[in-house]
Structure formats: structure tokens, C-alpha cells
Design an enzyme around this catalytic site. Structure first.
Site, PDB file in Angstrom:
ATOM      1  N   LYS A 129       0.791  -1.226   0.000  1.00 11.92           N
ATOM      2  CA  LYS A 129       0.000   0.000   0.000  1.00 11.92           C
ATOM      3  C   LYS A 129       0.829   1.285   0.000  1.00 11.92           C
ATOM      4  O   LYS A 129       0.368   2.331  -0.469  1.00 11.92           O
ATOM      5  CB  LYS A 129      -0.930   0.003   1.217  1.00 11.92           C
ATOM      6  CG  LYS A 129      -2.160  -0.883   1.074  1.00 11.92           C
ATOM      7  CD  LYS A 129      -3.176  -0.275   0.130  1.00 11.92           C
ATOM      8  CE  LYS A 129      -4.509  -0.998   0.195  1.00 11.92           C
ATOM      9  NZ  LYS A 129      -5.525  -0.349  -0.665  1.00 11.92           N
ATOM     10  N   SER A 167       0.418  -9.929  -0.670  1.00 13.15           N
ATOM     11  CA  SER A 167       0.240  -8.480  -0.591  1.00 13.15           C
ATOM     12  C   SER A 167       0.439  -7.875   0.794  1.00 13.15           C
ATOM     13  O   SER A 167       0.570  -6.661   0.917  1.00 13.15           O
ATOM     14  CB  SER A 167      -1.160  -8.109  -1.085  1.00 13.15           C
ATOM     15  OG  SER A 167      -2.154  -8.774  -0.319  1.00 13.15           O
TER      16      SER A 167
END
Length: 632
Positions: A162, A414
Site C-alpha cells: 500500500k 500483498s
């Protein structure tokens, strides 16, 4: 489709204003009425011709980064165009890809893709991010026969991808705007990415988080120097507060996914994949709001259109799957929050636009398959992924096995911001997802010697890993137990042998109510009449349980409860409630008044057999013979 005017210079784009609808709950009957037929197509994607008016002539702003303008971004989420759906409206077969309804590509679409390619190539992310390693996974490859490589975004400084999009977006903000500070709404990885980017850029950051956010995540953001504002019961309320405060204080709102520069920042993951593994044939990407997969697809499909880009969502959070199938943005009326990093009700306009054009399809995975992937990656790397971080690995394993993929496969890991309390649930469900343990329920006669006979029928070579039984006054005893599984065929033979000998047996390995609640409860039916079972998602905050009890008690008698914290923002609580048929509507209104997500679980086979009406004399409601557990 109508086009939206880009709102402001320096890459500041207004995300399409999606209306936030109130969450409506349903009982078991209405839930079944909404379930759509299964989607089974494995053929080419569906192409739907779109009749559109040419966009209005406006001059889009010049974006800092690539020295070109970004063509207008279509708005897909205008009022009245969003379709309300439930996750169970679209259930795929294992390894199946959902269809994609694509509009006709126009010249401005191609220009927009060209802008994204340039934006990714010039993205400013490496002041804070690292080029994450792409590692072969030999143990996983040998075990499942799929050549899986792990793109280790969980090794970023904030343990998630992110920060790429957050920093790329914030690096384009003018000095004057930076001086006023930034603000975002997030309960997890985006919050830490914005906080780190603000620290690097030397600006003030306010991170708005729901009041249910676990303390470990709040402290992680504070350690990076940001100010935390705990506001709202859920993400929608938190986001509304953040946007309102942004206007009041002149701060720049940094969206988590629905922004071209955020997407371009995430797209650098795809750029690295192609450079690190030129032979790649498939890339599996976790999907929440769609920022990561749209960025990866924008780069890979421009450079290597032969590479398949496949999205993976949890089965209970399939907003992108349904949006691509219907050719319009869909909003989930409920969402499974287990993989909270991808538990998004509605995907972004920017992300949907790119995914509709570029992504080869989206598949779904179950909760136990996600847990199994976490265990696989731990055995491979000794790293523990968060549930959202393992979604792509679960998808790559499943798709590769079903379709017999032989080429190089990349799965994006992720994130690794795992709550320690979650490990209990992950460990419990992982063996089911790995098909190493099965949870079974058998009905045996309530008489001396029947238990011994039952164990003998199961077989001396079968290893019991769990066993639960409680005597009752009924003629039959219900036994809930788990056994180790070395071979699925042997398990099937064991179940068939029990049934052939008059012992009715059901495999409840994939039954959520059993795995999360019933297997942990001691006792059995007490003969309570008109008892119904409800699963309620109670926010993990002080006073939330009081809110629920104020709504239902003392008017309705609570007959049973089960709850155990799993580290998530919403606690899943099982309640038994005594409610006569004439008062069902009043209870429904009381449950709705709490504004908590709830579901009627009374028709669960496990509940009926262990605690409900399937037990002789348990209650006054009579079920039809076709609903009873009988041998084949």
C-alpha cells in the site's frame, strides 16, 4: 457511458460519488430467495456492446509525472446505476473464472491506457518502497504441481504494497497543499502507507480509523508519527468523517485505491514482476477495491498482453467478480470480513474501468483455503501472511490444480499485518483447507456399546483429532468429531461404511457455523421450544454487546451463546433465541434496529442435529422428511 471531468490539477481526481446505502439484514428464507444460479462458463469472456455518447469536450489537467494528459475517466457509479447484490448471488465452481462484460474500447480508452503505462514507468515510489523479491516456492510447487513464485510485497517497510500508491499520490501534491496536511480513512495497511509517506515528505497526517480497529494497528500508525482519529462504527462512516474533515481543514484526502496516481503506484509491482520473471505466464492478484490489480494489469497488458492477469477474491467479498459479470459496479449488502484487507463493499470507478478492459477474470476462494495458503507460505518461508495477503496464493494453487497449468505462475503476497489473535482461527481452519482434517457428524443409538461399535466402524487406522458428545434423553446420540485425512478417497469410504451400517453421517468440514461456533460448544439440545439460531456480527468495542442486548432483551429469551475473539473488527457471535412464530417479525425489527449484520442460521443442518428440531422432542417445529439427515 458518460465521462467525468477531472477535478483538479496535480493529479487530484474526484472519485465518483457512490451513494452509501444502509445495510439491510435478512432471515434465512429471504437469503435463499436471493441466491442466483451458478455461473459456470469457462469459455471466452462475454463482450457486450456499449452504446455510448461521445464525451463532452473538456480539457483534462496535466498530471505531474508523465508529461501527458490523462483522458477523461468514465463514471460508473452514478446514482441509480449501482446494483445492490449479496455475495451468494454468484457462487463459482472451484477454479472457475467469472465472465467479464466488456464495453467497446474507444480511442480515449487507448489513450488512457497509454497514460497509465507512462505513469507507472515514472512513478515515484522508491523513496519509501523497495523492489520486493520474487521467490520460487519449491515446496508449494512440489506439493500442488504448480510452478508458483511469490512476489513478496509483505516484505515492504510497512509489510504491505500500500505504501507504493500512497507515496506516489502524495508526492504529486503541491507544497502549498502539503503544508495543510493530508488525511485518509483506513483500518489497516493504507493507513500505515500514508503515515510513512507523510513522514518521508515532512507533512502532517491524520489517519481516520473505525472505533473497532484493533489496538495493534492503531499503535503501528502512531509509531510512524501520524495522528489517529477513531471515528465511526464501520469504514463507510469513517470515510465520511475523513472527507468532511478534509474539507473543513483544507487537507488533501488520500484515497486507498480509487485514484489514477494510486493505481500507477501499485502498478510498479507488475513492472517488477515482468522484469524479474520474463517467462511469467499467469499473475494472480488479491482484489479488494481493485487498485493493485488494475495497476498491475495496466502495465502487464501493455508490455506482455499474453500474460494472464487473474483476480482472486474471498467468496464472501466478491464485489469485483459481480461488477465485471454485470458490466456495472455492484455494491455488496454484506461482506465477509475475515480477509479484512480485501473486504470491500464496492470497487472504485478508476479500478473497475481498467479491470473491465484488461483483467482476464476473477475467481473466488473459501476461508479455509485462505488459511491453508497462510500455512503453505509459512512452511515455505517461515513468514506469516495476513489473510488478504494469502488470497492470491490460494487462488493460484486452486486454479493451477483445476486447469493443469504448467508454466510459471506468480502470486502476489500483498501483506503480513497479521493480528496475533487471528492465528488461533487460521490454525484451526488451515487443515480443513489443506484437506488434512475433516469435521464429521454422526448419529448413533443412545445405548450401551454403541460408541464402541461406532469407533470400530470408523476404523483403527483413522486418527481422531477432536471429539464432542453429550448424553440426552432422546433415542439417538449426535457425535461431532474430526479425523485426520491422508487420502480423500479413504475419507469417502469411511463415511460410506458408516452409512451402510446404519450410522447417518455428514461431512461438515466446509460448514462455517460448525467451524466457527458449534464445534466449540459443549452439551446438546435441552428441549427448548421455538428456539432459533442467529449469527450476529458485533463490533469489537466497549458497549457493543450492550447495544444488542438492549434491543432483544428482556422481551426475547436468549437460550444459547458462543463467542471467541479472533482479532477482527467484528466479532461473530452465535445466539440462540426463543421466539414464537407470531413474534418473528418483532424480533426481525429488533435485530435490524441494532444496525449490526445478522443471519438466521436455524436451517443449518449442524444446528438442527446438535441443538435444534432434528433431535427427538427438541422443539415444536416440524421439518419435512426431505430435510432430515438420511443415508444415500
Amino acid at each position: 457511458m458518460a465521462a467525468a471531468t477531472c477535478a483538479a490539477p496535480c493529479g487530484v481526481y474526484a472519485a465518483a460519488g457512490a451513494s452509501h446505502r444502509s445495510l439491510r439484514n435478512r432471515d434465512g428464507a429471504s437469503s435463499r430467495a436471493r441466491v442466483a444460479s451458478r455461473v459456470r462458463s469457462r469459455g471466452p469472456v462475454t463482450v457486450r456492446a456499449a452504446i455510448t455518447d461521445p464525451p463532452s469536450k473538456v480539457t483534462p489537467p496535466t498530471v505531474q509525472g508523465p508529461a501527458v494528459t490523462l483522458p477523461q475517466i468514465p463514471i460508473h457509479s452514478t446514482a441509480g446505476d449501482i446494483m445492490d447484490v449479496f455475495p451468494e448471488d454468484m457462487i463459482l465452481e472451484p477454479g472457475e473464472l467469472g465472465t467479464v462484460s466488456r464495453g467497446v474500447m474507444r480511442a480515449e480508452d487507448a489513450e488512457r491506457l497509454n497514460w497509465y503505462l507512462r505513469a507507472i514507468l515514472t512513478a515515484n515510489v522508491y523513496d519509501v518502497a523497495v523492489v520486493s523479491p520474487l521467490e520460487a516456492a519449491p515446496k508449494i510447487t512440489e506439493k500442488y504441481g504448480v510452478k508458483i513464485h511469490l512476489k513478496r510485497e509483505d516484505l515492504q517497510p510497512v509489510f504491505s504494497f500500500k505504501l507504493r500508491g500512497a507515496y506516489n499520490r502524495m508526492a504529486q501534491i503541491s507544497e502549498e497543499a502539503l503544508a495543510k496536511g493530508v488525511i485518509c480513512s483506513s483500518a489497516g495497511n493504507h493507513a500505515q502507507g500514508v503515515a510513512l509517506a507523510a513522514k518521508q515528505l515532512g507533512c502532517d497526517a491524520v489517519i481516520c480509523m473505525p472505533v473497532t480497529t484493533p489496538g495493534i494497528k492503531v499503535e503501528a500508525v502512531r509509531r510512524l508519527g501520524a495522528t489517529v482519529a477513531l471515528e465511526g462504527e464501520n469504514y463507510d462512516a469513517c470515510q465520511a468523517y475523513a472527507k468532511r474533515r478534509a474539507e473543513e481543514e483544507g487537507r488533501t484526502f488520500v484515497p486507498p485505491f480509487d485514484d489514477p496516481l494510486v493505481v500507477a503506484g501499485q502498478g510498479t509491482v507488475g513492472m517488477e514482476v515482468v522484469r524479474q520473471l520474463p517467462s511469467v505466464e499467469y499473475v494472480f492478484v488479491p482484489v479488494g477495491g481493485g487498485g493493485l490489480i488494475s495497476g498491475i494489469a495496466a502495465y502487464i497488458k501493455s508490455i506482455r498482453p499474453d500474460v494472464k492477469v487473474i483476480g482472486v477474491e474471498p467468496e464472501g467479498a466478491n464485489a469485483m467478480l459481480q461488477s465485471l459479470h454485470h458490466g456495472k459496479i455492484c455494491r455488496l449488502n454484506k461482506v465477509d470480513g475475515f480477509a479484512d484487507g480485501v473486504a470491500v463493499r464496492q470497487v472504485g470507478d478508476v479500478c473497475f474501468d481498467l479491470c473491465q478492459q484488461l483483467v482476464d477474470g476473477v475467481m473466488t476462494v473459501k476461508t479455509d483455503e485462505i488459511c491453508a495458503a497462510i500455512k503453505d507460505v509459512f512452511n515455505e518461508t517461515r513468514s506469516i501472511l495476513e489473510p488478504a495477503g494469502a488470497v492470491a496464493v490460494a487462488g493460484a494453487k486452486l486454479y493451477g490444480q483445476v486447469h493443469g497449468i504448467e508454466g510459471d505462475v506468480v502470486a502476489i503476497t500483498s501483506g503480513a499485518n497479521m493480528n496475533f489473535d487471528r492465528l488461533r482461527v487460521v490454525s484451526q481452519l488451515a487443515d480443513g483447507g489443506l484437506k488434512k482434517e475433516a469435521t464429521l457428524l454422526s448419529v448413533i443409538p443412545e445405548r450401551n456399546g454403541s460408541f464402541k461399535h461406532f469407533v470400530e466402524l470408523v476404523g483403527a487406522d483413522v486418527n481422531f483429532t477432536e471429539f464432542k458428545y453429550r448424553v440426552t434423553e432422546s433415542a439417538d446420540a449426535v457425535v461431532l468429531y474430526s479425523v485426520g485425512v491422508d487420502d480423500e478417497k479413504e475419507l469417502e469410504n469411511c463415511i460410506n461404511n458408516l452409512r451402510e451400517n446404519g450410522i447417518n453421517t455428514e461431512n461438515l468440514t466446509e460448514d462455517e457455523a460448525t467451524q466457527m461456533h458449534l464445534r466449540h460448544m459443549v452439551g446438546g439440545s435441552t428441549g427448548v421450544s421455538n428456539e432459533r439460531c442467529y449469527k450476529v456480527e458485533v463490533p469489537e468495542r466497549t458497549g457493543a454487546l450492550d447495544t444488542f442486548l438492549d434491543a432483544v432483551s428482556p422481551k426475547f429469551q436468549i437460550t444459547m451463546t458462543h463467542y471467541r475473539s479472533d482479532g477482527s473488527a467484528q466479532g461473530k457471535v452465535l445466539f440462540g433465541i426463543k421466539v414464537p412464530e407470531a413474534e418473528r417479525e418483532a424480533l426481525t425489527q429488533a435485530l435490524n434496529s441494532t444496525e449490526m449484520q445478522w443471519e438466521d442460521m436455524t436451517d443449518s443442518m449442524a444446528f438442527k442435529l446438535l441443538y435444534g428440531c432434528e433431535r427427538s422432542g427438541a422443539c415444536e417445529v416440524n421439518f419435512g422428511a426431505d430435510e432430515k439427515l438420511t443415508p444415500p
